[in-house]
Motif scaffolding. Structure first.
Motif, PDB file in Angstrom:
ATOM      1  N   ASN A   1       0.812  -1.212   0.000  1.00 52.62           N
ATOM      2  CA  ASN A   1       0.000   0.000   0.000  1.00 52.62           C
ATOM      3  C   ASN A   1       0.852   1.270   0.000  1.00 52.62           C
ATOM      4  O   ASN A   1       0.423   2.293  -0.544  1.00 52.62           O
ATOM      5  CB  ASN A   1      -0.966  -0.007   1.181  1.00 52.62           C
ATOM      6  CG  ASN A   1      -2.137  -0.943   0.945  1.00 52.62           C
ATOM      7  OD1 ASN A   1      -2.508  -1.203  -0.199  1.00 52.62           O
ATOM      8  ND2 ASN A   1      -2.708  -1.467   2.006  1.00 52.62           N
ATOM      9  N   LYS A   2       2.032   1.204   0.576  1.00 51.99           N
ATOM     10  CA  LYS A   2       2.958   2.335   0.452  1.00 51.99           C
ATOM     11  C   LYS A   2       3.306   2.579  -1.017  1.00 51.99           C
ATOM     12  O   LYS A   2       3.397   3.716  -1.482  1.00 51.99           O
ATOM     13  CB  LYS A   2       4.235   2.084   1.268  1.00 51.99           C
ATOM     14  CG  LYS A   2       4.080   2.247   2.780  1.00 51.99           C
ATOM     15  CD  LYS A   2       5.441   2.149   3.453  1.00 51.99           C
ATOM     16  CE  LYS A   2       5.346   2.416   4.956  1.00 51.99           C
ATOM     17  NZ  LYS A   2       4.930   1.214   5.710  1.00 51.99           N
ATOM     18  N   GLU A   3       3.487   1.483  -1.747  1.00 47.87           N
ATOM     19  CA  GLU A   3       3.786   1.604  -3.181  1.00 47.87           C
ATOM     20  C   GLU A   3       2.599   2.202  -3.929  1.00 47.87           C
ATOM     21  O   GLU A   3       2.774   3.038  -4.830  1.00 47.87           O
ATOM     22  CB  GLU A   3       4.135   0.232  -3.758  1.00 47.87           C
ATOM     23  CG  GLU A   3       4.570   0.286  -5.221  1.00 47.87           C
ATOM     24  CD  GLU A   3       5.008  -1.071  -5.752  1.00 47.87           C
ATOM     25  OE1 GLU A   3       5.252  -1.165  -6.961  1.00 47.87           O
ATOM     26  OE2 GLU A   3       5.096  -2.029  -4.958  1.00 47.87           O
ATOM     27  N   PHE A   4       1.385   1.791  -3.555  1.00 46.33           N
ATOM     28  CA  PHE A   4       0.183   2.363  -4.164  1.00 46.33           C
ATOM     29  C   PHE A   4       0.145   3.879  -3.949  1.00 46.33           C
ATOM     30  O   PHE A   4      -0.112   4.650  -4.889  1.00 46.33           O
ATOM     31  CB  PHE A   4      -1.063   1.710  -3.567  1.00 46.33           C
ATOM     32  CG  PHE A   4      -2.364   2.312  -4.034  1.00 46.33           C
ATOM     33  CD1 PHE A   4      -2.934   1.914  -5.237  1.00 46.33           C
ATOM     34  CD2 PHE A   4      -3.016   3.282  -3.274  1.00 46.33           C
ATOM     35  CE1 PHE A   4      -4.125   2.472  -5.678  1.00 46.33           C
ATOM     36  CE2 PHE A   4      -4.206   3.844  -3.706  1.00 46.33           C
ATOM     37  CZ  PHE A   4      -4.766   3.443  -4.912  1.00 46.33           C
ATOM     38  N   LEU A   5       0.411   4.311  -2.727  1.00 45.68           N
ATOM     39  CA  LEU A   5       0.405   5.745  -2.411  1.00 45.68           C
ATOM     40  C   LEU A   5       1.492   6.487  -3.183  1.00 45.68           C
ATOM     41  O   LEU A   5       1.280   7.609  -3.649  1.00 45.68           O
ATOM     42  CB  LEU A   5       0.608   5.955  -0.908  1.00 45.68           C
ATOM     43  CG  LEU A   5      -0.485   5.417   0.026  1.00 45.68           C
ATOM     44  CD1 LEU A   5      -0.074   5.624   1.485  1.00 45.68           C
ATOM     45  CD2 LEU A   5      -1.833   6.083  -0.248  1.00 45.68           C
ATOM     46  N   ALA A   6       2.649   5.856  -3.315  1.00 45.18           N
ATOM     47  CA  ALA A   6       3.775   6.492  -4.006  1.00 45.18           C
ATOM     48  C   ALA A   6       3.476   6.748  -5.472  1.00 45.18           C
ATOM     49  O   ALA A   6       4.010   7.692  -6.067  1.00 45.18           O
ATOM     50  CB  ALA A   6       5.024   5.627  -3.876  1.00 45.18           C
ATOM     51  N   ASN A   7       2.624   5.926  -6.055  1.00 43.23           N
ATOM     52  CA  ASN A   7       2.335   6.026  -7.494  1.00 43.23           C
ATOM     53  C   ASN A   7       1.119   6.890  -7.825  1.00 43.23           C
ATOM     54  O   ASN A   7       0.754   7.027  -8.994  1.00 43.23           O
ATOM     55  CB  ASN A   7       2.136   4.625  -8.079  1.00 43.23           C
ATOM     56  CG  ASN A   7       3.447   3.849  -8.142  1.00 43.23           C
ATOM     57  OD1 ASN A   7       4.495   4.421  -8.426  1.00 43.23           O
ATOM     58  ND2 ASN A   7       3.387   2.556  -7.865  1.00 43.23           N
ATOM     59  N   LEU A   8       0.503   7.489  -6.804  1.00 42.07           N
ATOM     60  CA  LEU A   8      -0.629   8.368  -7.070  1.00 42.07           C
ATOM     61  C   LEU A   8      -0.143   9.649  -7.742  1.00 42.07           C
ATOM     62  O   LEU A   8       0.915  10.176  -7.400  1.00 42.07           O
ATOM     63  CB  LEU A   8      -1.358   8.721  -5.758  1.00 42.07           C
ATOM     64  CG  LEU A   8      -2.093   7.568  -5.065  1.00 42.07           C
ATOM     65  CD1 LEU A   8      -2.632   8.034  -3.727  1.00 42.07           C
ATOM     66  CD2 LEU A   8      -3.227   7.038  -5.947  1.00 42.07           C
ATOM     67  N   PRO A   9      -0.902  10.204  -8.687  1.00 44.46           N
ATOM     68  CA  PRO A   9      -0.484  11.424  -9.378  1.00 44.46           C
ATOM     69  C   PRO A   9      -0.655  12.661  -8.505  1.00 44.46           C
ATOM     70  O   PRO A   9      -1.462  12.678  -7.570  1.00 44.46           O
ATOM     71  CB  PRO A   9      -1.425  11.473 -10.586  1.00 44.46           C
ATOM     72  CG  PRO A   9      -2.661  10.778 -10.124  1.00 44.46           C
ATOM     73  CD  PRO A   9      -2.190   9.680  -9.201  1.00 44.46           C
ATOM     74  N   PHE A  10       0.080  13.728  -8.842  1.00 41.57           N
ATOM     75  CA  PHE A  10       0.004  14.993  -8.106  1.00 41.57           C
ATOM     76  C   PHE A  10      -1.280  15.753  -8.450  1.00 41.57           C
ATOM     77  O   PHE A  10      -1.825  16.480  -7.618  1.00 41.57           O
ATOM     78  CB  PHE A  10       1.216  15.866  -8.445  1.00 41.57           C
ATOM     79  CG  PHE A  10       1.173  17.237  -7.829  1.00 41.57           C
ATOM     80  CD1 PHE A  10       1.507  17.433  -6.494  1.00 41.57           C
ATOM     81  CD2 PHE A  10       0.790  18.339  -8.584  1.00 41.57           C
ATOM     82  CE1 PHE A  10       1.453  18.698  -5.925  1.00 41.57           C
ATOM     83  CE2 PHE A  10       0.736  19.606  -8.031  1.00 41.57           C
ATOM     84  CZ  PHE A  10       1.075  19.791  -6.694  1.00 41.57           C
ATOM     85  N   SER A  11      -1.776  15.582  -9.669  1.00 43.15           N
ATOM     86  CA  SER A  11      -2.962  16.321 -10.090  1.00 43.15           C
ATOM     87  C   SER A  11      -3.749  15.527 -11.136  1.00 43.15           C
ATOM     88  O   SER A  11      -3.269  14.524 -11.663  1.00 43.15           O
ATOM     89  CB  SER A  11      -2.575  17.689 -10.667  1.00 43.15           C
ATOM     90  OG  SER A  11      -1.792  17.528 -11.844  1.00 43.15           O
ATOM     91  N   LEU A  12      -4.947  16.019 -11.419  1.00 41.55           N
ATOM     92  CA  LEU A  12      -5.825  15.378 -12.391  1.00 41.55           C
ATOM     93  C   LEU A  12      -6.669  16.469 -13.057  1.00 41.55           C
ATOM     94  O   LEU A  12      -7.139  17.389 -12.382  1.00 41.55           O
ATOM     95  CB  LEU A  12      -6.745  14.374 -11.682  1.00 41.55           C
ATOM     96  CG  LEU A  12      -7.900  13.767 -12.482  1.00 41.55           C
ATOM     97  CD1 LEU A  12      -7.384  12.791 -13.522  1.00 41.55           C
ATOM     98  CD2 LEU A  12      -8.884  13.066 -11.543  1.00 41.55           C
ATOM     99  N   ILE A  13      -6.848  16.380 -14.363  1.00 41.67           N
ATOM    100  CA  ILE A  13      -7.717  17.307 -15.072  1.00 41.67           C
ATOM    101  C   ILE A  13      -8.899  16.542 -15.662  1.00 41.67           C
ATOM    102  O   ILE A  13      -8.716  15.517 -16.315  1.00 41.67           O
ATOM    103  CB  ILE A  13      -6.970  18.060 -16.200  1.00 41.67           C
ATOM    104  CG1 ILE A  13      -5.885  18.968 -15.608  1.00 41.67           C
ATOM    105  CG2 ILE A  13      -7.934  18.889 -17.038  1.00 41.67           C
ATOM    106  CD1 ILE A  13      -5.044  19.681 -16.643  1.00 41.67           C
ATOM    107  N   LEU A  14     -10.089  17.030 -15.384  1.00 43.46           N
ATOM    108  CA  LEU A  14     -11.312  16.448 -15.949  1.00 43.46           C
ATOM    109  C   LEU A  14     -12.090  17.537 -16.668  1.00 43.46           C
ATOM    110  O   LEU A  14     -12.097  18.694 -16.236  1.00 43.46           O
ATOM    111  CB  LEU A  14     -12.208  15.883 -14.843  1.00 43.46           C
ATOM    112  CG  LEU A  14     -11.912  14.519 -14.250  1.00 43.46           C
ATOM    113  CD1 LEU A  14     -13.006  14.162 -13.251  1.00 43.46           C
ATOM    114  CD2 LEU A  14     -11.800  13.444 -15.311  1.00 43.46           C
TER     115      LEU A  14
END
Length: 237
Positions: free
Chosen positions: A102-115
């Motif tokens: 789960n640490k790896e999951f958190l590390a791979n989250l993006p900084f931003s998102l555009i919709l």
């Protein structure tokens, strides 16, 4: 298009489950999370599992970054000795409790998102487009600075745990509040639905009651600071 936005879940699986149940009945097309899945609450792994299971688009919060990258601080603004004590116990507990996967999951989250919501572009971040841990309060001069730099029509953020929708220089500046660790003066989870109708941007802030007593009972069985019981039951940090 109706977009439900949740933020600052902070290891509170009971609030997350209650909010997701509420969203189910509101004809929503998309769910977005603006980060801070972990910290303070006792269930970081359960929260991550639920977000991952449902495929909810999620950006990285400052707490997610801190735990994923084994930082010694979360980038939070502690103004009192009490809040610093709570923060230290939270960092220690969450770092130990969160699995490596789960640490790896958190590390791979993006900084931003555009919709694109109808004819409007919305930028989703945790703190601000400038920094993951920048606090954009409704009355802060930083909010006006960011609005002046914003290329998109809508900015959606979390981090302060205080919801608002304000128009500055034609830009819609929003904070969606916190579902897991509210600071708006009561324990209810709060999330936001964003909708664009005939080029008008509308927000609905929705409070959801969840079983706070189940959370505080679980808290008391951990090494988390006992002051957190009051924080969660009052909605005041």
């Amino acid at each position: 298009m109706r977009v439900a936005v949740i933020s600052d879940v902070h290891g509170n699986i009971f609030a997350l489950e209650s909010v997701l149940e509420d969203i189910e009945g509101r004809n929503v097309d998309e769910i977005v999370c603006t980060g801070d899945l972990v910290g303070y609450g006792p269930f970081p792994n359960e929260v991550i599992a639920k977000i991952e299971e449902l495929g909810i688009k999620t950006i990285q919060g400052n707490y997610d970054d801190a735990i994923a990258n084994r930082r010694i601080a979360c980038g939070c603004d502690y103004k009192t000795e009490r809040s610093q004590k709570i923060g230290m116990s939270s960092m220690n507990y969450t770092a130990m409790e969160t699995s490596e996967e789960n640490k790896e999951f958190l590390a791979n989250l993006p900084f931003s998102l555009i919709l694109e919501i109808e004819n409007k572009k919305a930028l989703f971040v945790h703190g601000s487009p400038r920094r993951i841990n920048e606090y954009l309060y409704e009355d802060s001069k930083e909010l006006e600075e960011v609005a002046g730099e914003l290329k998109e029509d809508i900015l959606v953020c979390g981090h302060t745990h205080l919801p608002y929708h304000k128009i500055i220089s034609g830009k819609h500046m929003m904070n969606v509040g916190s579902i897991g660790k509210p600071k708006h003066g009561n324990p209810n989870a709060i999330y936001t639905i964003i909708e664009v109708i005939e080029a008008k941007v509308k927000t609905e802030f929705i409070e959801v009651i969840y079983p706070v007593d189940k959370l505080t009972t679980a808290l008391k069985e951990t090494d988390l600071a006992e002051e957190l019981v009051e924080v969660f039951t009052t909605g005041i940090s």
